[in-house]
Design an enzyme around this catalytic site. Sequence first.
Site, PDB file in Angstrom:
ATOM      1  N   HIS A 313      12.338 -28.435  -2.963  1.00  0.00           N
ATOM      2  CA  HIS A 313      13.775 -27.766  -3.415  1.00  0.00           C
ATOM      3  C   HIS A 313      14.869 -28.814  -3.375  1.00  0.00           C
ATOM      4  O   HIS A 313      14.877 -29.336  -2.111  1.00  0.00           O
ATOM      5  CB  HIS A 313      14.152 -26.429  -2.978  1.00  0.00           C
ATOM      6  CG  HIS A 313      14.907 -25.558  -3.342  1.00  0.00           C
ATOM      7  ND1 HIS A 313      16.493 -25.852  -3.483  1.00  0.00           N
ATOM      8  CD2 HIS A 313      14.938 -24.717  -4.313  1.00  0.00           C
ATOM      9  CE1 HIS A 313      17.269 -25.039  -4.116  1.00  0.00           C
ATOM     10  NE2 HIS A 313      16.273 -24.227  -4.850  1.00  0.00           N
ATOM     11  N   ASP A 371      10.689 -20.455  -7.383  1.00  0.00           N
ATOM     12  CA  ASP A 371      10.145 -20.450  -8.658  1.00  0.00           C
ATOM     13  C   ASP A 371       8.618 -20.544  -8.916  1.00  0.00           C
ATOM     14  O   ASP A 371       8.401 -19.782  -9.778  1.00  0.00           O
ATOM     15  CB  ASP A 371      10.921 -21.667  -9.333  1.00  0.00           C
ATOM     16  CG  ASP A 371      12.359 -21.861  -9.247  1.00  0.00           C
ATOM     17  OD1 ASP A 371      12.994 -20.728  -9.594  1.00  0.00           O
ATOM     18  OD2 ASP A 371      12.753 -22.640  -8.669  1.00  0.00           O
TER      19      ASP A 371
END
Length: 437
Positions: A313, A371
């Site tokens: 991330h 995600d």
Amino acid sequence: MSGSQTAVTGKSASIKLGDGSAELPVLRGTLGPDVVDIRRITADLGIFTFDPGYGETASCESKITFIDGDKGVLLHRGYPIEQLAEQASYPEVIYLLLNGELPNKTQYEAFVSTLTNHTLLHEQIRNFFNGYRRDAHPMAILCGTVGALSAFYPDANDISRQESRDLSAMRLIAKIPTIAAWAYKYTIGEAFVYPRNDLNYAENFLSMMFARPSEPYKVNPVLARAMNRILILHADHEQNASTSTVRLAGSTGANPFACIAAGIAALWGPAHGGANEAVLKMLAKIGSKENIPDFIAKVKDKNSGVKLMGFGHRVYKNFDPRAKIMQATCHEVLKELGIKDDPLLDLAVELENIALNDEYFVKRKLYPNVDFYSGIILKAMGIPTSMFTVLFAVARTTGWVSQWKEMIEEPGQRISRPRQLYMGYDRRDMVPLDRRS
């Protein structure tokens, strides 16, 4: 510190430029790095600062969300995201982000009642959907319809009144699941399903997505719990691209429906809201478990151009605190649905195992992020990839509205006006058309 106001540290940053100099105060928040206040730098030195993408710039003061990417911390009004996702309902988190504190039982019941009573759409809005092509992307429908709500609620234009702002907030948060579900129903040619007052926020959204008028629909509690967590985990994420867009639009005094529509448009970009959809596309491209070794080898080869989607991330350098919750939720959903023969989901589980144990990924802290797991969950629940970003927008509307309200209610709030480093032509005179070569 309580976070009630910004503290001046007593320190300053000195800048010298030619014969001029400036002493810039250093500000300290409740958490996070100190911030240099540059508001006097142009008046004192005649210069601007340069920070493309605002990656090192604090554009506002906020009390809503705090992120420490190095430590994997995400706090909403001081509460860790892990505690909220495990123990709270989504309406509790909505109340928290809007009001700064968790509600007591009486406040909660009154809040949920008000929220529930605003889920219906004006019947004329149904006609809007007939104007869209059947193959229109649901995000296009969502963006257009949310912006059009201002035509039905002109009182929202008076953002100077607290009552007007609060009412607009409730309308947006309550109605966006209905608009989103109807966008999906419209694209697949099914009848719209109206919201039900006997269902909670997550259950209602699932009902409007999957129920049909021809038969009764019972919400699966495991799926409802998963949806509740997904909504909470995506509710707000500090000053990201879409939130900054909402604040930028809101600084002009635009009505809240237009501001949230602007946020939806920003979220639509694949670099922002399309990450979980990109995970499914990556899995489809891999094809089968037999192709994973070759795919992993290409990921490790910097010259291959192959990217591993859903791992690591930009903000969280060690781990995404939301991912651990989503990981557990993902396995709960797969177990509940008994899915054993879906090649994409099998592929995802295998890829997860490799990434969690392969030294290359472990060393670089490329763990599966929120995600990755949310994409698998939504796929398993039967939600098409075209609806992934729409669902993200449904959850994030709470954060957008909270950030919008905070900005509007800030004393001395003014229109946002970024500067630039101009690299074009110097002044030059225009040559008439018939004399140009």
